[in-house]
Design a protein around this motif. Structure first.
Motif: not given
Lengths: 296, 274, 456
Positions: A124-129, C279-280, C433-436
């Motif tokens: 939760t700290v590192y998650n995207p904004a 994202d992420g 890997n394609l995601f990043v």
């Protein structure tokens, strides 16, 4: 120092129960693993002896292996670099705080929490904004939008994000060891030094540092072994991804054995890990023995 | 100037207090929020109203008590065995005059380098053949084995420094080695024993992989298993997960805070002579 | 192994048998009566139950390893309720449920298998994923038990082929699913998108529109890398102009460096570049990824039809529709789907109570469809069941998806159900890997080919 001369039978009574259990459940399994490292085996169907074939593949044909070794060693270096910092804190604590134990106990808390909790927290700290990640949120509110990252998914950054969590978690552990070491140095030594005009950092240089070496060594060895075996945290937070960018030796071993069903190959990686551990620990020991001898 | 310096130092001490304690606070807040508040991701916020029912739900749906009592049993037995066995070995290594002391110590130290995951399959085969799979013994045995290296290491470091006069006089009085061990050595070794207790406790209490692999019966499963399955069920209710995590962590935290001063003392004792 | 022929039979079977909303034929009617009878009165007639009663004095514990840990899901209820019912009817039998999450169960089963200590009943994936276990002789053939009371005929024709090797059936599936695109109608309306995309180009355009509106276009949890592979395989199914690409590679007729594969990688990268994913994505696990959609934060979700029940139970229930994966560069047929025959129950060949275990599994599998239907989880069932979805109060979404089932003309199995585990792992991480990072598509293809040749 060793005073008691006792009959062999007494020694056996004291040592054998524990030693046998230990040898059977830790040593023999790892020997079995060393052996399966020489097999081409999926863990299910019959195995085929390939000698050092797995090692050859590992060293020359596996694009994931060397990067994961590099990350693991970097992990170890980072953990070891943390220890001088802990020692510095410990010295300051000992000097400025009378009941430092309480503070140290507080610093120690992350160590006792299970990795599942720690992983969730740091995710939760590192998650995207956009998902409410704290770190990015703080950066944005400071106007540092360009510093924001997908901390756990950018291949170049993710591993460092993991190192940091690990350093954070074990900060209290090493501080505790160093602090107890510092505390254990008799006050008389400092008082004597004071009379000779050595105070503060000067006293640290000539009294604390030489006397702390053995404890410093323990911390270094523990940090080294700990980071070589680092597994749970990586598994919980990234599982080695994205695309192996955060794979370390132990996760690569695990994935090879259980996900790719290359059990023999996974065992070969395990053997490599154990050997590296032994060699480096021996190496660290030698260095520190030299240092100790120099000081005495 | 001096005051200023002191201020800086105190600030230096204060920052880690925040960073290291925050997870606990975070977890507690998390466990009291609604799903929406959690999904919101606002990190510092307090829940609008405390969702205590998260706890009652986690309690009823997670077989908490059963897992807890299994964990207490497994951890308790392991700790007693580790302390008895490891202190005996440590005593023999540090106080007896015999040829193989150093070799035995080295063998134990090498054990610290062995990653537990690598022994999963060999252990499984051993346990299958001695028919202890799916019993608590299949956890207790490897837990003891994997805990002894660090225990022997800490305890022997301490015992080496016990003044030998105590022992000698007792020996002259005709006390047996066993008696000396039981009524002299063990009592003075309480501080490092405490350290060993806590370190062992932390490791075993949170251990998951062996527990999930060797135990299949619902009634034998330990708490980390409960926590882990609970966490892996994302689709339910985040608050419940948080509540279960808090309940899972609570025993460790309590024990730790009761014993935390002892651990520092014991650590010194054990660490002095590596 | 699964071959092309089997897929065709399966296709036919799907079209013929997927008529969930239509009352089942006379044959299966008889079956369900049989089942009802045997469950209500175990000591009557039926040969299978007869063996049971003769042994009823022996105390037996059957370990049932399963992957349904979530008490709120229909599957969890199904397993628990059926086991309890069986225990009640057979007081001498105890069903010990070893409930794990999917990943942990995979590891546990592999460890158990390596020490030849497989639980009485366990769960495996079809085709290539269960083959090593069958080759190792760990599973008991279930043919006799399937024939015993007509259980076999309840399965859609061809479905059991995915779990059959050398003429023996080794596992019974918990369902039979296809991959579809779920979409959130409200979010589509909010972005001003009137129609669901029928071509990949439209899909890309919609992605961009949604993205501009601040809506996550496609939900995914790529920490569990199979999710990305699922999506990718849909594209490959299209660029290849139809099913069978992986089979052709295995038969040596094609390589991964075939234009169809490279084109699929390209198309997939276009999605990534367009910002289709959260994202992420690679740090989000599969369940959490699904939750992005189920909490109304993402507009689309490419996943198996097994999620229908869960979507209907979530906060977006009633707002969700589903459509076929669009054509890519004008290629492919929307009515060809990625097929996902379910996880399946297998019986250990070394079970101490083989007969009792088979009897229980027979009961379990016979009653599973009815139970799932009651629990509103009948979409993607692998067995025929009586009942009308609409009359039983199923959602529009469920009915839409049941409709899609009727349009299935053919399709492929997922990558890891087709290729061996080692090659699959390389594939999974290559797609992750394609995601990043942007990759050269030809290099991705080459990576696949190298791995395939190294692990043949």
């Amino acid at each position: 120092m060793k005073v008691l001369k006792v009959p062999a039978r007494t020694i056996a009574v004291f040592v054998l129960p524990c030693l046998l259990l230990y040898v059977c459940l830790v040593f023999i399994p790892i020997l079995v693993s060393l052996y399966t490292g020489l097999l081409k085996w999926d863990g299910l169907t019959s195995a085929q002896f390939v000698g050092f074939g797995n090692f050859k593949d590992m060293f020359f044909n596996d694009p994931v292996f060397w990067p994961s070794v590099r990350r693991t060693l970097l992990y170890a270096v980072a953990s070891m670099l943390e220890i001088p910092l802990c020692l510095g804190m410990a010295i300051l604590l000992n000097r400025y705080v009378r009941r430092g134990n309480t503070l140290v106990s507080i610093y120690f808390t992350p160590v006792i929490l299970s990795v599942v909790i720690i992983g969730q927290l740091w995710k939760t700290v590192y998650n995207p904004a956009s998902m409410g990640g704290m770190l990015n949120g703080v950066l944005i509110s400071l106007g540092l939008d360009s510093w924001t990252h997908n901390w756990l998914t950018e291949p170049k950054i993710a591993m460092f994000a993991l190192y940091f969590v690990s350093l954070w978690q074990f900060f209290g552990y090493h501080l505790l060891i160093q602090y107890t070491g510092v505390q254990n140095i008799p006050d008389e030594l400092y008082e004597a030094a004071k009379i000779d005009g050595a105070d503060g950092f000067k006293a640290d240089r000539y009294i604390t540092l030489p006397l702390i070496v053995p404890i410093f060594k323990i911390s270094i060895v523990l940090a080294f072994i700990g980071s070589l075996q680092a597994f749970d945290l990586v598994m919980v937070m990234t599982a080695g991804g994205p695309a192996h960018a955060t794979d370390v030796i132990s996760t690569h071993m695990y994935n090879s054995s259980f996900m790719s069903l290359k059990y023999g190959y996974g065992s070969a990686i395990a053997s490599f890990l154990v050997i590296v551990c032994l060699v480096f620990t021996g190496f660290i020991n030698t260095i520190f023995n030299r240092i100790e001898r120099k000081f005495n | 100037m001096r005051k200023f310096k002191k201020g800086i130092v105190y600030l230096l001490f204060a920052i880690p207090v925040v960073t290291q304690l925050y997870p606990l606070l975070w977890l507690v807040l998390y466990s009291l929020k609604t799903n929406e508040e959690i999904m919101d991701g606002s990190f510092f916020s307090f829940p609008k109203s405390f969702q205590w029912h998260n706890y009652s739900e986690a309690y009823t749906s997670g077989s908490y008590l059963k897992y807890l009592s299994n964990s207490v049993f497994v951890t308790g037995v392991t700790m007693i065995c580790v302390i008895v066995l490891a202190s005996m070995v440590a005593y023999a290594i540090s106080r007896f005059r015999w040829k193989y002391g150093n070799i035995v110590m080295t063998i134990f130290l090498m054990g610290m380098m062995i990653p537990m995951q690598a022994t999963l399959l060999p252990l499984m085969i051993i346990f299958k053949n001695i028919h202890v799979l799916n019993t608590h013994l299949s956890l207790i045995l490897p837990y003891i084995a994997f805990s002894t290296p660090i225990a022997v290491f800490i305890l022997s470091g301490f015992m080496r420094d016990i003044p030998h006069e105590i022992e000698e006089s007792a020996f002259i009085d005709g006390a047996s080695v066993y008696r000396i061990f039981r009524s002299i050595i063990l009592p003075v070794s309480i501080p490092p024993v405490m350290t060993v207790c806590i370190l062992t406790f932390i490791n075993i209490w949170n251990e998951y992989i062996l527990a999930a692999t060797f135990i299949s019966s619902e009634k034998l499963k330990t708490l980390p298993f409960g926590v882990y399955t609970f966490v892996s069920q994302y689709s339910v209710n985040y608050g419940n997960i948080g509540a279960f995590l808090v309940m899972g962590a609570l025993p460790v935290i309590l024990i730790y805070f009761f014993l935390s001063n002892k651990i520092t003392k014991g650590m010194v004792a054990g660490a002095v002579k590596g | 192994m699964v071959n092309r022929k089997m897929k065709t039979t399966f296709t036919v079977a799907l079209t013929a048998a997927m008529a969930l909303s239509v009352a089942a034929c006379g044959n299966s009617n008889d079956n369900s009566k049989n089942n009802a009878a045997s469950s209500a009165a175990p000591d009557k007639t039926n040969s299978g139950t007869a063996t049971n009663t003769t042994k009823s004095d022996k105390k037996v514990t059957i370990t049932f390893q399963n992957i349904y840990p979530d008490p709120t899901t229909p599957s969890y209820k199904m397993v628990h309720e059926l086991s309890e019912q069986y225990e009640k009817e057979h007081p001498n039998v105890k069903i010990e449920l070893d409930t794990l999450n999917t990943d942990q169960q995979k590891v546990k089963l592999k460890t158990q298998a390596a020490s030849k200590e497989v639980p009485d009943i366990t769960i495996v994936n079809p085709a290539a994923q269960m083959k090593p276990f069958v080759d190792a002789g760990l599973f008991a053939p279930l043919n006799d038990m399937l024939d015993q009371n007509g259980l076999k005929d309840t399965y859609q024709t061809g479905l059991l082929d995915y779990y059959s090797f050398d003429g023996n059936v080794y596992a019974l599936p918990d369902g039979n699913n296809i991959e579809v695109v779920f979409y959130n109608k409200d979010l589509f309306a909010q972005a001003g998108i009137a129609n669901t995309p029928t071509t990949f180009e439209e899909m890309l355009k919609d992605v961009k529109i949604l993205k501009d509106k601040g809506i996550t276009p496609l939900a995914i949890g790529e920490k569990d890398s199979w999710t990305g592979s699922f999506l990718f395989m849909n594209i490959l199914l299209r660029t290849n102009g139809g099913p069978g690409f992986l089979q052709d590679v295995m038969d040596g007729k094609k390589t991964f460096e075939d234009p169809a594969f490279v084109e699929a990688v390209d198309a997939f990268q276009q999605l990534v570049q367009a910002g289709a994913f959260p994202d992420g994505a690679t740090s989000i696990d599969a369940n959490a990824g699904g939750n992005i959609f189920k909490s109304g934060k993402a507009a689309m979700w490419v996943i198996g039809s097994w999620e229908t029940g869960a979507v209907d139970a979530s906060s977006v229930a009633g707002k969700v529709g589903a459509f076929q994966f669009p054509t890519v560069n004008g290629k492919g047929d929307p009515n060809e789907f990625m097929l996902a025959p379910g996880s399946a129950f297998a019986v250990s060949a070394n079970s101490e109570h083989l007969q009792e275990t088979k009897d229980f599994l027979n009961f379990f599998a016979s009653n599973l469809p009815k139970k799932q239907f009651e629990l509103k989880n009948a979409v993607g069932l692998g067995q025929k069941v009586d009942g009308d979805l609409k009359a039983a109060g199923y959602s529009d979404l469920a009915i839409t998806i049941a409709g899609l089932f009727n349009q299935v003309k053919g399709g492929d199995l997922s990558f890891d159900n087709t290729m061996n585990p080692a090659t699959s792992q390389v594939h999974l991480s290559s797609i992750q890997n394609l995601f990043v990072q942007k990759m050269d598509s030809a290099a991705v293809a080459k990576e696949h080919q190298t791995a395939f040749e190294a692990n043949k």
